[in-house]
Design a protein around this motif. Structure first.
Motif, PDB file in Angstrom:
ATOM      1  N   HIS A   2     -11.455   1.184   0.192  1.00  0.00           N
ATOM      2  CA  HIS A   2     -10.822   1.625  -1.076  1.00  0.00           C
ATOM      3  C   HIS A   2      -9.981   2.950  -0.444  1.00  0.00           C
ATOM      4  N   PHE A   3      -8.844   2.763  -0.897  1.00  0.00           N
ATOM      5  CA  PHE A   3      -7.799   4.054  -0.247  1.00  0.00           C
ATOM      6  C   PHE A   3      -7.524   4.889  -1.640  1.00  0.00           C
ATOM      7  N   GLU A   4      -7.362   6.206  -1.035  1.00  0.00           N
ATOM      8  CA  GLU A   4      -7.394   7.237  -1.867  1.00  0.00           C
ATOM      9  C   GLU A   4      -5.659   8.050  -1.646  1.00  0.00           C
ATOM     10  N   LYS A   5      -5.495   8.785  -2.400  1.00  0.00           N
ATOM     11  CA  LYS A   5      -4.304   9.561  -2.287  1.00  0.00           C
ATOM     12  C   LYS A   5      -4.031  10.329  -0.696  1.00  0.00           C
ATOM     13  N   HIS A   6      -5.128  10.924  -0.534  1.00  0.00           N
ATOM     14  CA  HIS A   6      -5.128  11.743   0.819  1.00  0.00           C
ATOM     15  C   HIS A   6      -5.199  10.431   2.052  1.00  0.00           C
ATOM     16  N   ASP A   7      -5.247   9.282   1.795  1.00  0.00           N
ATOM     17  CA  ASP A   7      -5.037   8.331   2.885  1.00  0.00           C
ATOM     18  C   ASP A   7      -3.744   7.726   3.253  1.00  0.00           C
ATOM     19  N   LEU A   8      -2.799   8.412   2.296  1.00  0.00           N
ATOM     20  CA  LEU A   8      -1.394   7.711   2.229  1.00  0.00           C
ATOM     21  C   LEU A   8      -0.683   8.634   3.219  1.00  0.00           C
ATOM     22  N   ASP A   9       0.167   8.402   4.084  1.00  0.00           N
ATOM     23  CA  ASP A   9       0.885   8.985   5.028  1.00  0.00           C
ATOM     24  C   ASP A   9       2.267   9.485   4.621  1.00  0.00           C
ATOM     25  N   MET A  10       2.900   8.790   3.829  1.00  0.00           N
ATOM     26  CA  MET A  10       4.109   9.481   3.079  1.00  0.00           C
ATOM     27  C   MET A  10       3.921  10.622   2.115  1.00  0.00           C
ATOM     28  N   VAL A  11       4.993  11.460   1.983  1.00  0.00           N
ATOM     29  CA  VAL A  11       4.768  12.409   0.959  1.00  0.00           C
ATOM     30  C   VAL A  11       5.777  12.476  -0.187  1.00  0.00           C
ATOM     31  N   GLY A  24      -7.095  -3.588 -13.430  1.00  0.00           N
ATOM     32  CA  GLY A  24      -7.032  -5.187 -13.377  1.00  0.00           C
ATOM     33  C   GLY A  24      -5.996  -5.639 -12.230  1.00  0.00           C
ATOM     34  N   PRO A  25      -5.394  -6.842 -12.627  1.00  0.00           N
ATOM     35  CA  PRO A  25      -4.523  -7.263 -11.740  1.00  0.00           C
ATOM     36  C   PRO A  25      -3.024  -7.009 -11.863  1.00  0.00           C
ATOM     37  N   PRO A  26      -2.323  -7.022 -10.836  1.00  0.00           N
ATOM     38  CA  PRO A  26      -0.779  -6.604 -10.846  1.00  0.00           C
ATOM     39  C   PRO A  26      -0.241  -7.383 -12.148  1.00  0.00           C
ATOM     40  N   ILE A  43      -1.987  -1.534  -3.274  1.00  0.00           N
ATOM     41  CA  ILE A  43      -2.653  -1.348  -1.936  1.00  0.00           C
ATOM     42  C   ILE A  43      -4.106  -1.810  -2.191  1.00  0.00           C
ATOM     43  N   ASN A  44      -4.828  -1.112  -3.093  1.00  0.00           N
ATOM     44  CA  ASN A  44      -6.189  -1.169  -3.540  1.00  0.00           C
ATOM     45  C   ASN A  44      -6.711  -2.764  -3.725  1.00  0.00           C
ATOM     46  N   HIS A  45      -5.542  -3.295  -4.565  1.00  0.00           N
ATOM     47  CA  HIS A  45      -5.801  -4.563  -5.142  1.00  0.00           C
ATOM     48  C   HIS A  45      -5.555  -5.555  -3.839  1.00  0.00           C
ATOM     49  N   TYR A  46      -4.900  -5.424  -2.991  1.00  0.00           N
ATOM     50  CA  TYR A  46      -4.584  -6.189  -1.945  1.00  0.00           C
ATOM     51  C   TYR A  46      -5.928  -6.068  -1.153  1.00  0.00           C
ATOM     52  N   ALA A  47      -6.272  -4.839  -0.752  1.00  0.00           N
ATOM     53  CA  ALA A  47      -7.745  -4.289  -0.034  1.00  0.00           C
ATOM     54  C   ALA A  47      -8.788  -5.309  -0.538  1.00  0.00           C
ATOM     55  N   SER A  48      -8.958  -5.368  -1.755  1.00  0.00           N
ATOM     56  CA  SER A  48      -9.839  -6.094  -2.473  1.00  0.00           C
ATOM     57  C   SER A  48     -10.405  -7.644  -1.985  1.00  0.00           C
ATOM     58  N   PHE A  49      -9.109  -8.204  -1.511  1.00  0.00           N
ATOM     59  CA  PHE A  49      -9.040  -9.354  -1.040  1.00  0.00           C
ATOM     60  C   PHE A  49      -9.072  -9.562   0.427  1.00  0.00           C
ATOM     61  N   ASP A  50      -8.643  -8.491   1.192  1.00  0.00           N
ATOM     62  CA  ASP A  50      -8.456  -8.592   2.596  1.00  0.00           C
ATOM     63  C   ASP A  50      -9.288  -7.331   3.027  1.00  0.00           C
ATOM     64  N   GLU A  51     -10.381  -7.587   3.558  1.00  0.00           N
ATOM     65  CA  GLU A  51     -11.006  -6.412   4.055  1.00  0.00           C
ATOM     66  C   GLU A  51     -10.649  -5.961   5.697  1.00  0.00           C
ATOM     67  N   ARG A  52      -9.557  -6.774   6.204  1.00  0.00           N
ATOM     68  CA  ARG A  52      -8.945  -5.982   7.232  1.00  0.00           C
ATOM     69  C   ARG A  52      -8.075  -5.024   7.280  1.00  0.00           C
ATOM     70  N   LEU A  53      -7.825  -4.906   5.996  1.00  0.00           N
ATOM     71  CA  LEU A  53      -6.830  -3.667   5.656  1.00  0.00           C
ATOM     72  C   LEU A  53      -7.314  -2.473   5.980  1.00  0.00           C
ATOM     73  N   ASN A  54      -6.765  -1.980   7.097  1.00  0.00           N
ATOM     74  CA  ASN A  54      -7.328  -0.640   7.753  1.00  0.00           C
ATOM     75  C   ASN A  54      -6.190   0.376   7.704  1.00  0.00           C
TER      76      ASN A  54
END
Length: 96
Positions: A2-11, A24-26, A43-54
């Motif tokens: 699960h990603f948070e605001k501080h995980d994002l690279d862009m500002v 819910g879903p998109p 991004i977090n919705h995608y990550a819930s299906f793909d555990e390889r998202l790093n």
């Protein structure tokens, strides 16, 4: 993961919209690539299906959304589908 605001690279993100509306879903809701809460939601919705998202793929995805998102991808559903295709393609071209 699960990603948070501080995980994002862009500002460039706008954080004025409450994140709780993104549950819910998109949906067919209009997508704004400058809305940090909405970007994290997809991004977090995608990550819930793909555990390889790093972290590395997260930053790649941010760049793709910022620079390569087609104009016709306007809804969350269409952006999510496009994201999935981009990440699947990046897996196929990544060196092993």
């Amino acid at each position: 993961m699960h990603f948070e605001k501080h995980d994002l690279d862009m500002v460039h993100y706008n954080w004025s919209v409450a994140a709780r509306i993104y549950e819910g879903p998109p949906s067919r809701r209009s997508f704004d690539k400058s809305n940090g809460a909405q970007v994290l939601f997809l991004i977090n919705h995608y990550a819930s299906f793909d555990e390889r998202l790093n972290q590395q793929k997260l930053h790649l995805l941010e760049q793709l959304l910022r620079c390569k998102l087609p104009l016709e991808a306007r809804s969350e559903i269409s952006v999510f589908k496009w994201m999935t295709e981009q990440l699947l393609y990046s897996d196929k071209t990544a060196p092993e």
